[in-house]
Design a protein around this motif. Structure first.
Motif, PDB file in Angstrom:
ATOM      1  N   MET A 249      -5.493   5.369  -0.855  1.00  0.00           N
ATOM      2  CA  MET A 249      -5.036   5.868  -2.165  1.00  0.00           C
ATOM      3  C   MET A 249      -5.941   5.348  -3.282  1.00  0.00           C
ATOM      4  N   GLN A 250      -6.351   4.089  -3.157  1.00  0.00           N
ATOM      5  CA  GLN A 250      -7.214   3.510  -4.192  1.00  0.00           C
ATOM      6  C   GLN A 250      -8.631   4.095  -4.098  1.00  0.00           C
ATOM      7  N   VAL A 251      -9.164   4.187  -2.878  1.00  0.00           N
ATOM      8  CA  VAL A 251     -10.535   4.698  -2.718  1.00  0.00           C
ATOM      9  C   VAL A 251     -10.620   6.165  -3.128  1.00  0.00           C
TER      10      VAL A 251
ATOM     11  N   ASN B  36       0.883 -10.909  -6.337  1.00  0.00           N
ATOM     12  CA  ASN B  36      -0.158 -11.256  -5.370  1.00  0.00           C
ATOM     13  C   ASN B  36       0.472 -11.870  -4.124  1.00  0.00           C
ATOM     14  N   TYR B  37      -0.004 -11.420  -2.961  1.00  0.00           N
ATOM     15  CA  TYR B  37       0.577 -12.017  -1.744  1.00  0.00           C
ATOM     16  C   TYR B  37       0.209 -13.495  -1.620  1.00  0.00           C
ATOM     17  N   GLY B  38      -0.845 -13.923  -2.339  1.00  0.00           N
ATOM     18  CA  GLY B  38      -1.208 -15.342  -2.340  1.00  0.00           C
ATOM     19  C   GLY B  38      -0.089 -16.212  -2.880  1.00  0.00           C
TER      20      GLY B  38
ATOM     21  N   PRO C  89     -10.994   6.720  11.434  1.00  0.00           N
ATOM     22  CA  PRO C  89     -12.275   6.001  11.476  1.00  0.00           C
ATOM     23  C   PRO C  89     -12.215   4.659  10.739  1.00  0.00           C
ATOM     24  N   ARG C  90     -11.297   4.531   9.774  1.00  0.00           N
ATOM     25  CA  ARG C  90     -11.181   3.272   9.034  1.00  0.00           C
ATOM     26  C   ARG C  90     -10.817   2.101   9.955  1.00  0.00           C
ATOM     27  N   ALA C  91     -10.244   2.428  11.122  1.00  0.00           N
ATOM     28  CA  ALA C  91      -9.829   1.377  12.054  1.00  0.00           C
ATOM     29  C   ALA C  91     -11.020   0.754  12.788  1.00  0.00           C
TER      30      ALA C  91
ATOM     31  N   LEU D 184      -0.110  -8.804   6.914  1.00  0.00           N
ATOM     32  CA  LEU D 184      -1.113  -8.593   5.860  1.00  0.00           C
ATOM     33  C   LEU D 184      -2.155  -7.612   6.378  1.00  0.00           C
ATOM     34  N   ASP D 185      -2.479  -6.629   5.567  1.00  0.00           N
ATOM     35  CA  ASP D 185      -3.484  -5.612   5.905  1.00  0.00           C
ATOM     36  C   ASP D 185      -4.454  -5.643   4.723  1.00  0.00           C
ATOM     37  N   ILE D 186      -5.475  -6.502   4.874  1.00  0.00           N
ATOM     38  CA  ILE D 186      -6.328  -6.889   3.755  1.00  0.00           C
ATOM     39  C   ILE D 186      -7.209  -5.730   3.274  1.00  0.00           C
ATOM     40  N   GLY D 187      -7.460  -5.722   1.977  1.00  0.00           N
ATOM     41  CA  GLY D 187      -8.439  -4.749   1.480  1.00  0.00           C
ATOM     42  C   GLY D 187      -7.808  -3.678   0.606  1.00  0.00           C
ATOM     43  N   ILE D 188      -8.533  -2.553   0.477  1.00  0.00           N
ATOM     44  CA  ILE D 188      -8.023  -1.498  -0.396  1.00  0.00           C
ATOM     45  C   ILE D 188      -7.445  -0.360   0.436  1.00  0.00           C
TER      46      ILE D 188
ATOM     47  N   GLY E   2     -10.237 -15.637  -2.193  1.00  0.00           N
ATOM     48  CA  GLY E   2      -9.309 -16.659  -2.718  1.00  0.00           C
ATOM     49  C   GLY E   2      -7.872 -16.274  -2.415  1.00  0.00           C
ATOM     50  N   GLU E   3      -7.544 -15.015  -2.628  1.00  0.00           N
ATOM     51  CA  GLU E   3      -6.183 -14.532  -2.351  1.00  0.00           C
ATOM     52  C   GLU E   3      -5.841 -14.692  -0.874  1.00  0.00           C
ATOM     53  N   LEU E   4      -6.807 -14.364  -0.029  1.00  0.00           N
ATOM     54  CA  LEU E   4      -6.574 -14.465   1.411  1.00  0.00           C
ATOM     55  C   LEU E   4      -6.246 -15.914   1.791  1.00  0.00           C
TER      56      LEU E   4
ATOM     57  N   GLY F 203       0.825  -1.220   0.000  1.00  0.00           N
ATOM     58  CA  GLY F 203       0.000   0.000   0.000  1.00  0.00           C
ATOM     59  C   GLY F 203       0.849   1.255   0.000  1.00  0.00           C
ATOM     60  N   ALA F 204       0.665   2.096   1.026  1.00  0.00           N
ATOM     61  CA  ALA F 204       1.488   3.303   1.150  1.00  0.00           C
ATOM     62  C   ALA F 204       2.728   3.021   1.988  1.00  0.00           C
ATOM     63  N   GLY F 205       2.961   1.757   2.317  1.00  0.00           N
ATOM     64  CA  GLY F 205       4.203   1.373   2.984  1.00  0.00           C
ATOM     65  C   GLY F 205       4.246   1.643   4.477  1.00  0.00           C
ATOM     66  N   GLY F 206       3.105   1.876   5.098  1.00  0.00           N
ATOM     67  CA  GLY F 206       3.075   2.207   6.529  1.00  0.00           C
ATOM     68  C   GLY F 206       3.659   1.103   7.403  1.00  0.00           C
ATOM     69  N   TYR F 207       3.293  -0.149   7.123  1.00  0.00           N
ATOM     70  CA  TYR F 207       3.833  -1.257   7.929  1.00  0.00           C
ATOM     71  C   TYR F 207       5.316  -1.447   7.630  1.00  0.00           C
TER      72      TYR F 207
ATOM     73  N   ILE G  84       5.113  -6.430  -0.949  1.00  0.00           N
ATOM     74  CA  ILE G  84       4.395  -6.934  -2.130  1.00  0.00           C
ATOM     75  C   ILE G  84       3.125  -6.117  -2.318  1.00  0.00           C
ATOM     76  N   ASP G  85       2.825  -5.745  -3.532  1.00  0.00           N
ATOM     77  CA  ASP G  85       1.518  -5.153  -3.837  1.00  0.00           C
ATOM     78  C   ASP G  85       1.185  -5.486  -5.293  1.00  0.00           C
ATOM     79  N   ARG G  86      -0.104  -5.707  -5.538  1.00  0.00           N
ATOM     80  CA  ARG G  86      -0.502  -6.019  -6.914  1.00  0.00           C
ATOM     81  C   ARG G  86      -0.818  -4.743  -7.683  1.00  0.00           C
TER      82      ARG G  86
HETATM   83  C1  LIG Z   1      -5.153  -1.684   3.180  1.00  0.00           C
HETATM   84  S1  LIG Z   1      -3.920  -1.394   2.008  1.00  0.00           S
HETATM   85  C2  LIG Z   1      -2.422  -1.635   2.868  1.00  0.00           C
HETATM   86  C3  LIG Z   1      -1.942  -0.423   3.574  1.00  0.00           C
HETATM   87  C4  LIG Z   1      -0.578  -0.568   4.224  1.00  0.00           C
HETATM   88  N1  LIG Z   1      -0.599  -1.466   5.358  1.00  0.00           N
HETATM   89  C5  LIG Z   1      -0.072   0.792   4.649  1.00  0.00           C
HETATM   90  O1  LIG Z   1       0.214   0.966   5.832  1.00  0.00           O
HETATM   91  O2  LIG Z   1       0.067   1.659   3.812  1.00  0.00           O
HETATM   92  C6  LIG Z   1      -3.980  -2.845   1.047  1.00  0.00           C
HETATM   93  C7  LIG Z   1      -3.009  -2.881  -0.109  1.00  0.00           C
HETATM   94  O3  LIG Z   1      -2.845  -4.233  -0.443  1.00  0.00           O
HETATM   95  C8  LIG Z   1      -2.918  -4.403  -1.819  1.00  0.00           C
HETATM   96  N2  LIG Z   1      -3.458  -5.743  -2.040  1.00  0.00           N
HETATM   97  C9  LIG Z   1      -4.697  -6.180  -1.749  1.00  0.00           C
HETATM   98  N3  LIG Z   1      -4.813  -7.477  -2.059  1.00  0.00           N
HETATM   99  C10 LIG Z   1      -3.612  -7.856  -2.537  1.00  0.00           C
HETATM  100  C11 LIG Z   1      -3.104  -9.100  -3.009  1.00  0.00           C
HETATM  101  N4  LIG Z   1      -3.860 -10.194  -3.055  1.00  0.00           N
HETATM  102  N5  LIG Z   1      -1.814  -9.150  -3.398  1.00  0.00           N
HETATM  103  C12 LIG Z   1      -1.028  -8.049  -3.347  1.00  0.00           C
HETATM  104  N6  LIG Z   1      -1.460  -6.844  -2.936  1.00  0.00           N
HETATM  105  C13 LIG Z   1      -2.740  -6.755  -2.517  1.00  0.00           C
HETATM  106  C14 LIG Z   1      -3.799  -3.300  -2.330  1.00  0.00           C
HETATM  107  O4  LIG Z   1      -3.471  -2.986  -3.671  1.00  0.00           O
HETATM  108  C15 LIG Z   1      -3.472  -2.168  -1.353  1.00  0.00           C
HETATM  109  O5  LIG Z   1      -2.455  -1.345  -1.866  1.00  0.00           O
END
Ligand SMILES: C[S@@+](CC[C@H](N)C(=O)[O-])C[C@H]1O[C@@H](n2cnc3c(N)ncnc32)[C@H](O)[C@@H]1O
Length: 324
Positions: free
Chosen positions: A105-107, A77-79, A296-298, A98-102, A216-218, A31-35, A50-52
């Motif tokens: 930046m995408q939203v 894909n992290y899968g 609030p997203r938390a 893993l921080d699942i979802g979008i 499926g990815e999860l 994502g934005a690389g926070g973790y 990893i990010d797709r």
């Molecule tokens: C919730 S954000 C992660 C935010 C991140 N933890 C941060 O601190 O910036 C989820 C990110 O995971 C990516 N993503 C979601 N599913 C993915 C997958 N199956 N494989 C790789 N990247 C994935 C999305 O494109 C998105 O950029």
């Protein structure tokens, strides 16, 4: 300018991973690389992010330079994280987050099609493959209704699918939002209208999950992490709704010996398997008041974590939708 993404439960994830000097960590949802940033700041370690989404990786380049030689970004894909790391000569790591979802930046970018603000009905994280517009315009009505019901947990799925089919073809998010809002019965009749959330939220969620095969990815990702983690290595997974949390909970319960391992593909009569994980969270961790006030997203985030044992990884359980 708003920060692009506030990392949810970052401190709790960091506490679980407890990065150490010389350690190797995978941030499967960069994502934005926070973790990644938090892990790299916590110890003199290495991180593979990893990010797709190619946009996330482009923005991450500055961070790669800042952590000279310690952060490697991988588009994929992290899968498939075990294979992606193997291809880079890494066969075991000390932690996976893993921080699942979008991401925000995408939203926040209407042109990605994840939000109600008008944009193309796209929703592809990877920017490749079938779009949400492809799904709404081509799926048979019954399949569309099932998808919205199962992945959106939407009780008006049949009405919404019928309204979509009547209105198609269309390819804008605002059109979809309008069609869904109109299809849902109005307030006062026990319907979803008047809820805190927009009535189109559940349909958008369903399409997003389907377009990106998120469940499926999860499931693949959990199995891949199991194969990649070294004994003592830790897994931390943050999810945002029950559709995601359920498979995580079930996977960790089974792999830690807390639930029967029997299934169609792995009969109970088979030799019991040694647990490949030890649960670190009996109940999921959630955000505290301070984090909720800032982000609030938390609100609906849940963190589950486990530590890898020395036992071999279990074979993929096809009944659980896992893939090797
Ligand atoms: C919730 S954000 C992660 C935010 C991140 N933890 C941060 O601190 O910036 C989820 C990110 O995971 C990516 N993503 C979601 N599913 C993915 C997958 N199956 N494989 C790789 N990247 C994935 C999305 O494109 C998105 O950029």
């Amino acid at each position: 300018m708003n920060p692009p993404h506030i990392p949810v439960l970052r401190d709790a994830v960091l506490e679980i991973l407890a990065p150490k000097a010389g350690g190797r960590y995978v941030d499967g949802t960069f994502g934005a690389g926070g973790y990644s940033e938090a892990i790299l700041n916590a110890a003199d370690c290495l991180v593979w992010g990893i990010d797709r989404d190619p946009d996330a990786l482009s923005l991450g380049r500055a961070m790669v330079e800042r952590f000279a030689g310690r952060l490697t970004l991988i588009e994929g894909n992290y899968g498939a994280m075990d294979r992606l790391l193997e291809a880079r000569g890494v066969s075991a790591v000390d932690g996976v987050a893993l921080d699942i979802g979008i991401s925000s930046m995408q939203v926040d970018r209407a042109e990605r099609g994840f939000s109600f603000r008008d944009g193309p009905l796209d929703m592809r994280m990877s920017q490749r493959g079938e779009t949400a517009a492809d799904l709404v315009n081509t799926l048979p009505e019954g399949a569309l209704a099932d998808l919205i019901h199962e992945l959106g947990e939407e009780r008006f799925a049949r009405r919404i699918a019928a309204a979509i089919v009547r209105s198609r073809p269309f390819d804008r998010t605002a059109e979809l939002a309008r069609i869904v809002r109109k299809a849902i019965p109005s307030k006062g009749d026990g319907s979803g209208k008047g809820d805190r959330i927009d009535p189109a939220t559940r349909t958008f969620q369903a399409l997003r999950i389907a377009v990106n095969d998120e469940i499926g990815e999860l499931k693949r990702g959990l199995g891949a992490a199991e194969r990649l983690l070294a004994p003592g290595g830790r897994l931390a997974v943050v999810s945002f709704h029950s559709l995601e949390d359920r498979p995580i909970k079930l996977f960790l319960q089974r792999r830690s010996g807390r639930a029967p391992a029997g299934s169609r593909h792995l009969p109970e009569s088979a030799e019991p398997r040694a647990p490949s994980f030890r649960l670190l969270t009996n109940k999921p961790l959630v955000a505290g008041d301070v984090e909720l006030a800032a982000n609030p997203r938390a609100r609906s985030a849940k963190l589950r974590a486990a530590e890898r044992s020395a036992a071999p990884a279990w074979p993929a359980d096809l009944a659980m939708g896992e893939a090797a």
